[in-house]
Design a protein around this motif. Structure first.
Motif, PDB file in Angstrom:
ATOM      1  N   GLY A   1      -0.728  -4.836  -0.757  1.00 44.22           N
ATOM      2  CA  GLY A   1      -2.109  -4.640  -1.614  1.00 44.22           C
ATOM      3  C   GLY A   1      -1.734  -4.171  -2.941  1.00 44.22           C
ATOM      4  O   GLY A   1      -0.563  -3.650  -3.151  1.00 44.22           O
ATOM      5  N   ARG A   2      -2.357  -4.018  -3.834  1.00 47.09           N
ATOM      6  CA  ARG A   2      -2.266  -3.897  -5.146  1.00 47.09           C
ATOM      7  C   ARG A   2      -2.307  -2.359  -5.277  1.00 47.09           C
ATOM      8  O   ARG A   2      -2.654  -1.636  -4.325  1.00 47.09           O
ATOM      9  N   ASN A   3      -1.717  -1.806  -6.490  1.00 47.50           N
ATOM     10  CA  ASN A   3      -1.760  -0.360  -6.631  1.00 47.50           C
ATOM     11  C   ASN A   3      -3.187   0.269  -6.501  1.00 47.50           C
ATOM     12  O   ASN A   3      -4.137  -0.203  -6.985  1.00 47.50           O
ATOM     13  N   GLY A   4      -3.201   1.382  -5.718  1.00 46.53           N
ATOM     14  CA  GLY A   4      -4.416   1.908  -5.578  1.00 46.53           C
ATOM     15  C   GLY A   4      -5.447   1.406  -4.458  1.00 46.53           C
ATOM     16  O   GLY A   4      -6.422   1.751  -4.274  1.00 46.53           O
TER      17      GLY A   4
ATOM     18  N   ASP B   1       7.557   4.323   2.783  1.00 43.45           N
ATOM     19  CA  ASP B   1       6.593   4.321   1.477  1.00 43.45           C
ATOM     20  C   ASP B   1       7.220   3.700   0.029  1.00 43.45           C
ATOM     21  O   ASP B   1       8.178   4.635  -0.261  1.00 43.45           O
ATOM     22  N   GLU B   2       7.227   2.589  -0.052  1.00 43.37           N
ATOM     23  CA  GLU B   2       8.007   1.932  -1.369  1.00 43.37           C
ATOM     24  C   GLU B   2       9.501   2.439  -1.339  1.00 43.37           C
ATOM     25  O   GLU B   2      10.137   3.079  -2.184  1.00 43.37           O
TER      26      GLU B   2
ATOM     27  N   GLU C   1       5.269  -1.831   0.584  1.00 46.95           N
ATOM     28  CA  GLU C   1       6.390  -2.304  -0.438  1.00 46.95           C
ATOM     29  C   GLU C   1       5.588  -3.434  -1.446  1.00 46.95           C
ATOM     30  O   GLU C   1       4.972  -4.223  -0.866  1.00 46.95           O
ATOM     31  N   GLN C   2       5.999  -3.200  -2.562  1.00 43.72           N
ATOM     32  CA  GLN C   2       5.388  -4.142  -3.648  1.00 43.72           C
ATOM     33  C   GLN C   2       6.072  -5.363  -3.704  1.00 43.72           C
ATOM     34  O   GLN C   2       5.604  -6.318  -4.039  1.00 43.72           O
ATOM     35  N   HIS C   3       7.426  -5.086  -3.360  1.00 43.73           N
ATOM     36  CA  HIS C   3       8.235  -6.658  -3.012  1.00 43.73           C
ATOM     37  C   HIS C   3       7.973  -7.447  -2.077  1.00 43.73           C
ATOM     38  O   HIS C   3       8.355  -6.900  -1.008  1.00 43.73           O
TER      39      HIS C   3
ATOM     40  N   LEU D   1      -0.218  -6.445   7.043  1.00 51.24           N
ATOM     41  CA  LEU D   1      -1.673  -6.050   6.948  1.00 51.24           C
ATOM     42  C   LEU D   1      -1.976  -5.870   5.348  1.00 51.24           C
ATOM     43  O   LEU D   1      -1.126  -5.397   4.706  1.00 51.24           O
ATOM     44  N   ALA D   2      -3.006  -6.080   5.057  1.00 50.83           N
ATOM     45  CA  ALA D   2      -3.399  -6.244   3.599  1.00 50.83           C
ATOM     46  C   ALA D   2      -4.781  -5.519   3.390  1.00 50.83           C
ATOM     47  O   ALA D   2      -5.776  -5.445   4.128  1.00 50.83           O
TER      48      ALA D   2
END
Length: 231
Positions: A38-41, A158-159, A190-192, A204-205
């Motif tokens: 999911g996006r930041n936030g 977490d990241e 993870e953002q990647h 999961l999104a």
């Protein structure tokens, strides 16, 4: 069918008056690898921290089939470990002393110091150094090793690749594959998305604090899914 090691039932979470998560429900099963995207936030980090009662939580969170009550040590003692964003290495402790903090869980298993050093040889070479004297990639290895020393059934990260060079990221991915092969479930924030696709069975999104997707990781190739969660 395997049993859930972690389950959220209609969980909402807030910091002060700011509601971050809104009635999300999901389960992570034994040995499963799940990517939380999911996006930041969107609420990804808050989801992980909710297990430890850091935000104010409504709904039920179960670890090993039993509800947790907001006491931070309870999930770890039941088999859930967290590799936090930012690593949180103790500067006044050596590498080996940082690793031994994981033993506070009191759980028994196979993640001994030699096993951690086999997984991350760089830590063996620097075991008497201050934890914060290591490179960023080595500190991430140390954070993962410390979490493994708690003998988790579920390892939450977490990241884990934030700020790391591609060659280091490749090493982290290989280490996580080895951890997974030993039966440990993984929950990756993870953002990647490429890392999620290489490691995860399922995704999961989250979007604006709500769970908007849950399915096989192959669905992340679909444009409709990408647009839904704005990846």
């Amino acid at each position: 069918m395997s049993s859930p090691v972690l389950e959220f039932r209609d969980v909402s979470a807030a910091y002060g008056g700011a509601v971050i998560l809104q009635e999300i429900s999901f389960a992570i099963n034994e040995g499963e690898t799940v990517g939380l995207v999911g996006r930041n936030g969107a609420g990804k980090s808050t989801t992980l921290m909710s297990v430890y009662g850091v935000p104010s939580v409504k709904g039920d969170i179960l670890v090993g089939g039993k509800k947790v009550s907001g006491r931070a040590h309870v999930p770890t003692s039941r088999g859930v470990s967290l590799v936090p964003q930012g690593k949180r290495i103790f500067s006044n402790l050596t590498v080996e002393e940082n690793l031994m903090l994981g033993r506070a869980s009191g759980r028994k298993g196979t993640w001994t110091l030699p096993a951690i050093y086999d997984l991350f040889p760089n830590l063996a070479r620097g075991k008497k150094r201050s934890g914060t004297s290591l490179s960023g990639g080595e500190q991430q290895m140390l954070a993962i090793g410390r979490a493994l020393m708690a003998e988790p059934a579920l390892l939450m990260l977490d990241e884990p690749t934030e700020g790391l060079a591609p060659v280091i990221i490749d090493g982290i991915i290989e280490a996580l594959k080895e951890i997974r092969s030993r039966g440990t479930a993984l929950l990756l924030v993870e953002q990647h998305i490429g890392m999620i696709q290489k490691l995860a069975d399922r995704y999961l999104a989250l979007r604006s604090g709500r769970l908007v997707g849950d399915g096989p990781v192959s669905q992340l190739e679909d444009r409709a899914v990408q647009e839904l969660i704005a990846l």
